[in-house]
Design an enzyme around this catalytic site. Structure first.
Site, PDB file in Angstrom:
ATOM      1  CE  LYS A  10      -3.666  -2.577   2.281  1.00  0.00           C
ATOM      2  NZ  LYS A  10      -4.365  -2.956   3.508  1.00  0.00           N
ATOM      3  CD  GLN A  66      -3.213  -4.339   6.706  1.00  0.00           C
ATOM      4  OE1 GLN A  66      -3.166  -3.363   5.977  1.00  0.00           O
ATOM      5  NE2 GLN A  66      -3.748  -5.484   6.319  1.00  0.00           N
ATOM      6  CG  ASP A  87      -9.687  -0.522   4.721  1.00  0.00           C
ATOM      7  OD1 ASP A  87      -9.379  -0.588   3.521  1.00  0.00           O
ATOM      8  OD2 ASP A  87      -8.949  -0.911   5.635  1.00  0.00           O
TER       9      ASP A  87
END
Ligand code: NAP
Length: 287
Positions: free
Chosen positions: A52, A96, A119
């Site tokens: 990422k 994460q 997200d």
């Protein structure tokens, strides 16, 4: 059988974004900024975070990585999230997953400002997606939809079968396909007669995390197969169906398939980049 090349499309999406970011930077005097929070030293998570970060660097998104020890308390993590929520220079926040077991994942996800939730896992974004409104869409389902669209795969009126009902992939995927006018069936570990249902899938999306569960006999002739799974088998990266022991028969039966690697994975990252830029644009306009 056609291979749906997610890697190539992701590269194209990122190069278009790089040009847009350069323009936005000149116009607004700052680049979009993503903050990634990684708790602990899980090697898979560290490797996802690295990709990422690499993509951000390639296209001009500022990327701050906060690495915290496994022993970080929930309170400490919540304090960091609040700080990032209140930082006007931070556009996107990504925690994460998975988090260490002593931290309540939902408490963290619910604390992220939903307007910075790259997200798309905050309940507000989940709700907006259900209402077909302008939600921030979870990156993997968003990337899969972009790939199907780019490949001109018709969705309206098709029967889409999704295996997996996680908040990260299965549920938002099903919701997105419904929004695209597919008829959707969602399967999971308690589904009775899985093969009966998968054989009806004109589009079959597999997000289980177990290789070799789905074989050619479980496919509809001419199905478009999307393999989300990432599995490590004897040191080799395989999907839930791609590179499975029955791949030769699958290739004869399916019309198209996403490979692993090079299918859904890179599209997930490209969609993350799109989400950061989208959030940045929304925030700049509302300033
Ligand atoms: P997850 O949270 O573990 O969910 C797995 C789902 O599969 C659950 O809904 C589970 O059902 C279902 N399942 C498990 N065994 C089954 C069986 N025998 N029959 C039918 N359904 C079964 O995983 P996830 O986060 O959705 O991820 C799924 C896979 O995709 C993993 O391999 C993950 O690494 C990969 N992934 C890839 C990307 C990418 O960018 N390529 C992104 C995210 C995830 P229950 O709900 O009943 O337990």
């Amino acid at each position: 059988m056609k291979i749906l090349n997610g890697a190539a499309l992701a590269k194209k999406i990122k190069s278009v974004l790089a040009i847009e970011i350069e323009y936005l930077m000149k116009k607004n005097g700052r680049a979009p900024k993503l903050c990634i929070v990684l708790v602990g030293d899980d090697p898979a998570s560290a490797s996802y975070v690295k990709s990422k970060q690499k993509s951000c660097n390639e296209i001009g998104i500022l990327c701050d990585l906060n690495i915290l020890p496994y022993s970080t308390s929930q309170k400490e993590l919540l304090t960091l999230i609040e700080t990032l929520n209140n930082d006007p220079d931070v556009d996107g926040i990504l925690v994460q997953l998975p988090l260490p077991k002593h931290i309540d994942q939902n408490a963290i996800l619910h604390t992220i400002d939903y307007k910075k939730d790259v997200d798309g896992l905050h309940p507000m974004n989940v709700g907006l997606l259900n209402q077909s409104d302008d939600a921030i869409i979870p990156c993997t389902p968003k990337g899969i939809l972009s790939l199907l669209r780019a490949e001109d795969i018709p969705i309206t009126g098709k029967h889409c079968v999704v295996i997996g009902r996680s908040n990260l992939v299965g549920k938002p995927m099903a919701q997105l396909m419904l929004r695209e006018n597919a008829s959707v069936t969602v399967c999971h570990s308690k589904t009775r007669d899985l093969p009966y249902l998968t054989r009806q899938g004109e589009i079959l999306i597999i997000a289980i995390g177990h290789p070799n569960l789905v074989n050619a006999d479980m496919l509809k002739e001419g199905a478009v197969v999307v393999d989300v799974g990432i599995n490590n088998v004897d040191g080799k990266l395989v999907g839930d169906i791609y590179n499975s022991i029955d791949l030769t028969n699958i290739e004869k039966k399916a019309a198209a398939i996403t490979p692993v690697p090079g299918g859904v994975g890179p599209m997930t990252i490209a969609s993350l980049m799109e989400n950061v830029v989208e959030i940045y644009k929304r925030r700049v306009i509302s300033d």
